[in-house]
Design a protein around this motif. Structure first.
Motif, PDB file in Angstrom:
ATOM      1  N   SER A  19       0.830  -1.203   0.000  1.00 47.25           N
ATOM      2  CA  SER A  19       0.000   0.000   0.000  1.00 47.25           C
ATOM      3  C   SER A  19       0.865   1.252   0.000  1.00 47.25           C
ATOM      4  N   LYS A  20       1.900   1.244   0.802  1.00 44.08           N
ATOM      5  CA  LYS A  20       2.797   2.394   0.879  1.00 44.08           C
ATOM      6  C   LYS A  20       3.451   2.647  -0.477  1.00 44.08           C
ATOM      7  N   LYS A  21       3.885   1.577  -1.132  1.00 42.83           N
ATOM      8  CA  LYS A  21       4.533   1.702  -2.445  1.00 42.83           C
ATOM      9  C   LYS A  21       3.537   2.232  -3.478  1.00 42.83           C
ATOM     10  N   ALA A  22       2.308   1.741  -3.434  1.00 43.43           N
ATOM     11  CA  ALA A  22       1.287   2.200  -4.373  1.00 43.43           C
ATOM     12  C   ALA A  22       0.999   3.687  -4.168  1.00 43.43           C
ATOM     13  N   ILE A  23       0.927   4.115  -2.927  1.00 39.91           N
ATOM     14  CA  ILE A  23       0.684   5.533  -2.632  1.00 39.91           C
ATOM     15  C   ILE A  23       1.841   6.381  -3.142  1.00 39.91           C
ATOM     16  N   GLU A  24       3.066   5.907  -2.940  1.00 39.49           N
ATOM     17  CA  GLU A  24       4.232   6.641  -3.447  1.00 39.49           C
ATOM     18  C   GLU A  24       4.184   6.767  -4.965  1.00 39.49           C
ATOM     19  N   GLU A  25       3.780   5.688  -5.652  1.00 38.14           N
ATOM     20  CA  GLU A  25       3.686   5.727  -7.113  1.00 38.14           C
ATOM     21  C   GLU A  25       2.592   6.694  -7.566  1.00 38.14           C
ATOM     22  N   LEU A  26       1.456   6.678  -6.866  1.00 33.65           N
ATOM     23  CA  LEU A  26       0.386   7.619  -7.195  1.00 33.65           C
ATOM     24  C   LEU A  26       0.825   9.058  -6.965  1.00 33.65           C
ATOM     25  N   ASN A  27       1.523   9.296  -5.875  1.00 33.15           N
ATOM     26  CA  ASN A  27       2.020  10.649  -5.604  1.00 33.15           C
ATOM     27  C   ASN A  27       2.944  11.125  -6.708  1.00 33.15           C
ATOM     28  N   GLU A  28       3.798  10.225  -7.186  1.00 30.03           N
ATOM     29  CA  GLU A  28       4.724  10.593  -8.268  1.00 30.03           C
ATOM     30  C   GLU A  28       3.951  10.998  -9.515  1.00 30.03           C
ATOM     31  N   ILE A  29       2.918  10.232  -9.845  1.00 30.59           N
ATOM     32  CA  ILE A  29       2.097  10.560 -11.006  1.00 30.59           C
ATOM     33  C   ILE A  29       1.399  11.904 -10.794  1.00 30.59           C
ATOM     34  N   ILE A  30       0.834  12.079  -9.621  1.00 31.84           N
ATOM     35  CA  ILE A  30       0.119  13.326  -9.332  1.00 31.84           C
ATOM     36  C   ILE A  30       1.052  14.519  -9.452  1.00 31.84           C
ATOM     37  N   TYR A  31       2.224  14.422  -8.805  1.00 33.55           N
ATOM     38  CA  TYR A  31       3.132  15.566  -8.783  1.00 33.55           C
ATOM     39  C   TYR A  31       3.781  15.835 -10.138  1.00 33.55           C
ATOM     40  N   LYS A  32       4.052  14.784 -10.911  1.00 28.76           N
ATOM     41  CA  LYS A  32       4.742  14.988 -12.194  1.00 28.76           C
ATOM     42  C   LYS A  32       3.783  15.262 -13.345  1.00 28.76           C
ATOM     43  N   GLU A  33       2.597  14.645 -13.299  1.00 24.55           N
ATOM     44  CA  GLU A  33       1.721  14.739 -14.463  1.00 24.55           C
ATOM     45  C   GLU A  33       0.475  15.603 -14.250  1.00 24.55           C
ATOM     46  N   LEU A  34      -0.160  15.493 -13.107  1.00 24.37           N
ATOM     47  CA  LEU A  34      -1.428  16.190 -12.927  1.00 24.37           C
ATOM     48  C   LEU A  34      -1.273  17.624 -12.428  1.00 24.37           C
ATOM     49  N   LEU A  35      -0.474  17.820 -11.396  1.00 26.37           N
ATOM     50  CA  LEU A  35      -0.365  19.164 -10.826  1.00 26.37           C
ATOM     51  C   LEU A  35       0.128  20.209 -11.820  1.00 26.37           C
ATOM     52  N   PRO A  36       1.102  19.882 -12.667  1.00 26.86           N
ATOM     53  CA  PRO A  36       1.533  20.911 -13.640  1.00 26.86           C
ATOM     54  C   PRO A  36       0.410  21.343 -14.588  1.00 26.86           C
ATOM     55  N   LYS A  37      -0.620  20.506 -14.763  1.00 28.99           N
ATOM     56  CA  LYS A  37      -1.727  20.834 -15.663  1.00 28.99           C
ATOM     57  C   LYS A  37      -2.865  21.556 -14.952  1.00 28.99           C
ATOM     58  N   ASP A  38      -2.769  21.694 -13.639  1.00 30.66           N
ATOM     59  CA  ASP A  38      -3.818  22.339 -12.856  1.00 30.66           C
ATOM     60  C   ASP A  38      -3.794  23.840 -13.110  1.00 30.66           C
ATOM     61  N   THR A  39      -4.875  24.360 -13.651  1.00 28.50           N
ATOM     62  CA  THR A  39      -4.946  25.790 -13.964  1.00 28.50           C
ATOM     63  C   THR A  39      -5.866  26.553 -13.019  1.00 28.50           C
ATOM     64  N   THR A  40      -6.490  25.838 -12.071  1.00 34.18           N
ATOM     65  CA  THR A  40      -7.451  26.491 -11.180  1.00 34.18           C
ATOM     66  C   THR A  40      -7.160  26.265  -9.697  1.00 34.18           C
ATOM     67  N   GLY A  41      -6.392  25.245  -9.374  1.00 34.65           N
ATOM     68  CA  GLY A  41      -6.149  24.885  -7.978  1.00 34.65           C
ATOM     69  C   GLY A  41      -6.995  23.716  -7.521  1.00 34.65           C
ATOM     70  N   GLU A  42      -7.885  23.240  -8.383  1.00 29.64           N
ATOM     71  CA  GLU A  42      -8.796  22.164  -8.013  1.00 29.64           C
ATOM     72  C   GLU A  42      -8.063  20.853  -7.714  1.00 29.64           C
ATOM     73  N   ILE A  43      -7.070  20.518  -8.504  1.00 25.36           N
ATOM     74  CA  ILE A  43      -6.333  19.271  -8.273  1.00 25.36           C
ATOM     75  C   ILE A  43      -5.553  19.358  -6.964  1.00 25.36           C
ATOM     76  N   TYR A  44      -4.929  20.500  -6.727  1.00 26.86           N
ATOM     77  CA  TYR A  44      -4.214  20.701  -5.459  1.00 26.86           C
ATOM     78  C   TYR A  44      -5.178  20.544  -4.276  1.00 26.86           C
ATOM     79  N   THR A  45      -6.331  21.170  -4.389  1.00 28.63           N
ATOM     80  CA  THR A  45      -7.308  21.111  -3.303  1.00 28.63           C
ATOM     81  C   THR A  45      -7.771  19.686  -3.054  1.00 28.63           C
TER      82      THR A  45
END
Length: 159
Positions: A19-45
């Motif tokens: 579970s810990k490894k899966a969460i780390e992998e998801l965080n990597e995807i979120i931080y590298k792929e999703l957050l840079p595309k956030d134009t409103t703050g919704e993903i961060y929130t």
């Protein structure tokens, strides 16, 4: 992630590690792929809300502070920061009350002091805990400070 629960009701260590490894992998995807595309703050929130639901309040607030810097006029970010701070304070009050009721006054003091900024209730809680420990000097000091800081507050009443 589904995992085996042992007869004690706890996840087996291998499942926890997976579970810990899966969460780390998801965080990597979120931080590298999703957050840079956030134009409103919704993903961060949404990420911060998920982090706070996992009781990772420091990460949630860090995520929101980053979002606030990028989207300073987004009121949802500000409201979420306030909500998480309220949850943290409520958790400290709950812990302090439990310690106080269990007559573990020193731990109650420690929990009340974690409430920042101090409130009338937290300062009165510290004073009462010191009073119950027989520490009159500190009790009086906290009662006086609470009165000095909060006596103008219409909700402040010494009984």
């Amino acid at each position: 992630i589904h995992g085996r629960i042992s007869h004690t009701g706890k996840q087996a260590p291998a499942v926890k590690e997976t579970s810990k490894k899966a969460i780390e992998e998801l965080n990597e995807i979120i931080y590298k792929e999703l957050l840079p595309k956030d134009t409103t703050g919704e993903i961060y929130t949404n990420l911060a809300i998920a982090q706070s639901e996992m009781n990772d309040y420091n990460s949630a607030l860090a995520t929101l502070n980053t979002a606030k810097a990028k989207f300073p006029s987004n009121s949802d970010i500000t409201n979420t920061i306030n909500s998480i701070n309220d949850t943290i304070i409520s958790n400290h009050f709950d812990s302090a009350s439990k310690y106080f009721n269990d007559k573990d006054y020193q731990k109650a003091v420690e929990e009340y002091l974690k409430i920042q900024p101090p409130t009338a209730d937290s300062m009165l809680g510290v004073a009462s805990a010191y009073q119950n420990m027989g520490d009159t000097k500190n009790a009086i000091n906290y009662f006086k400070n609470a009165f000095r800081e909060f006596s103008k507050d219409s909700n402040f009443v010494l009984k």
